[in-house]
Design a protein around this motif. Structure first.
Motif, PDB file in Angstrom:
ATOM      1  N   UNK A  56      43.903  46.769  28.539  1.00 24.16           N
ATOM      2  CA  UNK A  56      45.467  46.559  27.276  1.00 24.16           C
ATOM      3  C   UNK A  56      44.851  45.369  26.326  1.00 24.16           C
ATOM      4  N   UNK A  57      43.615  44.996  26.445  1.00 25.76           N
ATOM      5  CA  UNK A  57      43.010  43.995  25.413  1.00 25.76           C
ATOM      6  C   UNK A  57      43.263  42.505  25.794  1.00 25.76           C
ATOM      7  N   UNK A  58      43.479  42.319  27.069  1.00 24.76           N
ATOM      8  CA  UNK A  58      43.670  40.614  27.582  1.00 24.76           C
ATOM      9  C   UNK A  58      42.452  40.337  28.039  1.00 24.76           C
ATOM     10  N   UNK A  59      41.975  39.176  27.882  1.00 24.46           N
ATOM     11  CA  UNK A  59      40.967  38.510  28.509  1.00 24.46           C
ATOM     12  C   UNK A  59      41.399  37.884  29.943  1.00 24.46           C
ATOM     13  N   UNK A 100      35.514  31.706  20.760  1.00 24.89           N
ATOM     14  CA  UNK A 100      36.234  31.738  21.925  1.00 24.89           C
ATOM     15  C   UNK A 100      37.733  31.813  21.789  1.00 24.89           C
ATOM     16  N   UNK A 101      38.457  32.379  22.699  1.00 25.21           N
ATOM     17  CA  UNK A 101      39.992  32.093  22.748  1.00 25.21           C
ATOM     18  C   UNK A 101      40.362  30.979  23.252  1.00 25.21           C
ATOM     19  N   UNK A 102      39.473  30.421  24.500  1.00 28.80           N
ATOM     20  CA  UNK A 102      39.795  29.351  25.052  1.00 28.80           C
ATOM     21  C   UNK A 102      38.325  28.529  25.048  1.00 28.80           C
ATOM     22  N   UNK A 140      50.528  36.673  26.551  1.00 24.80           N
ATOM     23  CA  UNK A 140      49.401  35.898  26.336  1.00 24.80           C
ATOM     24  C   UNK A 140      48.027  36.401  25.815  1.00 24.80           C
ATOM     25  N   UNK A 141      47.045  35.962  25.163  1.00 25.59           N
ATOM     26  CA  UNK A 141      45.751  36.254  24.839  1.00 25.59           C
ATOM     27  C   UNK A 141      44.900  36.361  26.383  1.00 25.59           C
ATOM     28  N   UNK A 142      45.100  35.493  27.092  1.00 24.24           N
ATOM     29  CA  UNK A 142      44.257  35.221  28.275  1.00 24.24           C
ATOM     30  C   UNK A 142      44.977  35.152  29.430  1.00 24.24           C
ATOM     31  N   UNK A 143      44.828  35.803  30.716  1.00 25.92           N
ATOM     32  CA  UNK A 143      45.574  35.780  31.938  1.00 25.92           C
ATOM     33  C   UNK A 143      44.453  35.124  32.888  1.00 25.92           C
ATOM     34  N   UNK A 144      44.955  34.025  33.374  1.00 28.38           N
ATOM     35  CA  UNK A 144      44.259  33.173  34.616  1.00 28.38           C
ATOM     36  C   UNK A 144      44.828  33.621  36.073  1.00 28.38           C
ATOM     37  N   UNK A 145      43.915  33.879  37.114  1.00 28.16           N
ATOM     38  CA  UNK A 145      44.658  34.160  38.365  1.00 28.16           C
ATOM     39  C   UNK A 145      43.770  33.405  39.265  1.00 28.16           C
ATOM     40  N   UNK A 146      44.315  32.544  40.076  1.00 29.09           N
ATOM     41  CA  UNK A 146      43.479  31.732  41.114  1.00 29.09           C
ATOM     42  C   UNK A 146      43.875  32.604  42.314  1.00 29.09           C
ATOM     43  N   UNK A 151      50.086  26.995  27.173  1.00 32.08           N
ATOM     44  CA  UNK A 151      50.789  27.714  28.382  1.00 32.08           C
ATOM     45  C   UNK A 151      51.249  29.131  27.685  1.00 32.08           C
ATOM     46  N   UNK A 152      51.608  29.307  26.422  1.00 28.56           N
ATOM     47  CA  UNK A 152      52.071  30.478  26.012  1.00 28.56           C
ATOM     48  C   UNK A 152      50.664  31.549  25.846  1.00 28.56           C
ATOM     49  N   UNK A 153      49.783  30.964  25.204  1.00 23.60           N
ATOM     50  CA  UNK A 153      48.374  31.818  25.114  1.00 23.60           C
ATOM     51  C   UNK A 153      47.541  32.204  26.367  1.00 23.60           C
ATOM     52  N   UNK A 154      47.948  31.024  27.257  1.00 21.80           N
ATOM     53  CA  UNK A 154      47.103  31.393  28.501  1.00 21.80           C
ATOM     54  C   UNK A 154      47.817  31.351  29.614  1.00 21.80           C
TER      55      UNK A 154
END
Length: 292
Positions: A191-194, A7-9, A161-167, A82-85
């Motif tokens: 574009x390959x971002x989770x 897993x990435x995270x 980032x490898x992962x983008x989180x949206x609330x 915080x850089x990767x996510x």
């Protein structure tokens, strides 16, 4: 998406308790893999935002661990998480801090020491990615809710980032702005971002998600593909959720239980195929071509 990969995270959280004693989350195990979109669904107070804020160490578990791209996260290396996510908050004003949109998107890069011209170029590329280049000279405070959400997303994407989180990315947006934000989410995934997002809108979750996690009372009570989750009446009832309209229509018209459309496009395609097949059978019956 392949869960054979690492897993990435990875988050394991025995509990997270807020200063007032409220338990926001407990007994959570949650992973994000490459090339997937995960939707967290559940009612208010279910724990969705609390879980999301643990993924980049904005919050830390009372008991547990966060591992990002193979690195256990501690007080000393939260910057790595915080850089990767990258995190796009529901209230975009909390992360728009600079006098112009371009300055705002450059802000994170400048904090990492990226020179001015390079930061400006990368910020413009990020704004182009979210179709917001025309906003670069605007004052963030005067943008619409949807525009702020896109600029916040650009400010995250610029850090690669490898992962983008949206609330709650669609919260408070009109249908047109919701469509634009949804399109950008599709684009960054391509574009390959989770992507991990929380939403009250199960129609939207059905459209974008590869996996759905259902939350209630600070815990994940079920997970699976959209069809596995949205056709599970017991699970949805436990979370006080109603299935997407396409699921309800499919049941109302008596579709075979093995056929499980979850989006409007799925349902329209399926009903069109059924209508064509029915018309073909009727035509053959009328002209006798169905007989030997």
């Amino acid at each position: 998406m392949s869960q054979d990969e690492s897993p990435l995270v990875y988050l394991q959280c025995g509990a997270h308790t807020y200063p007032d004693g409220t338990v926001g989350m407990h007994d959570i195990e949650f992973s994000v893999y490459p090339d997937e979109v995960i939707a967290l669904v559940g009612g208010n107070g279910a724990g969705k935002s609390t879980l999301l804020e643990h993924l980049n160490a904005t919050l830390v578990p009372d008991d547990g661990e966060l591992v990002v791209d193979g690195t256990p996260i501690t007080e000393e290396n939260k910057a790595h998480a915080r850089k990767e996510v990258g995190f796009v908050f529901q209230d975009a004003d909390t992360q728009l801090v600079a006098p112009t949109v371009l300055d705002d998107v450059m802000f994170g890069l400048q904090n990492y020491g990226v020179p001015g011209d390079e930061a400006k170029g990368r910020a413009r590329e990020a704004l182009t990615t979210v179709d917001a280049s025309h906003l670069e000279d605007r004052i963030p405070h005067y943008l619409s809710g949807g525009e702020k959400r896109l600029v916040g997303l650009a400010g995250v994407l610029v850090l690669e980032p490898r992962v983008v989180v949206l609330d709650e990315p669609l919260a408070g947006l009109d249908p047109e702005r919701s469509r634009l934000v949804a399109e950008r989410i599709h684009q960054i995934h391509e574009d390959g971002i989770s992507v991990v997002l929380s939403t009250h809108d199960l129609e939207f979750a059905a459209e974008v998600a590869d996996r759905v996690c259902v939350m209630a009372d600070g815990n994940i009570i079920g997970r699976g593909t959209p069809s596995e989750v949205f056709y599970d009446d017991v699970l949805l009832d436990e979370a006080n959720l109603h299935p997407p309209s396409s699921v309800r229509v499919a049941r109302d018209v008596g579709l075979d239980a093995t056929v499980q459309p979850v989006t409007e496009d799925d349902l329209v395609a399926l009903l069109t195929d059924i209508a064509v097949d029915s018309e073909t059978i009727q035509t053959r019956s009328l002209d006798g071509s169905g007989h030997d």
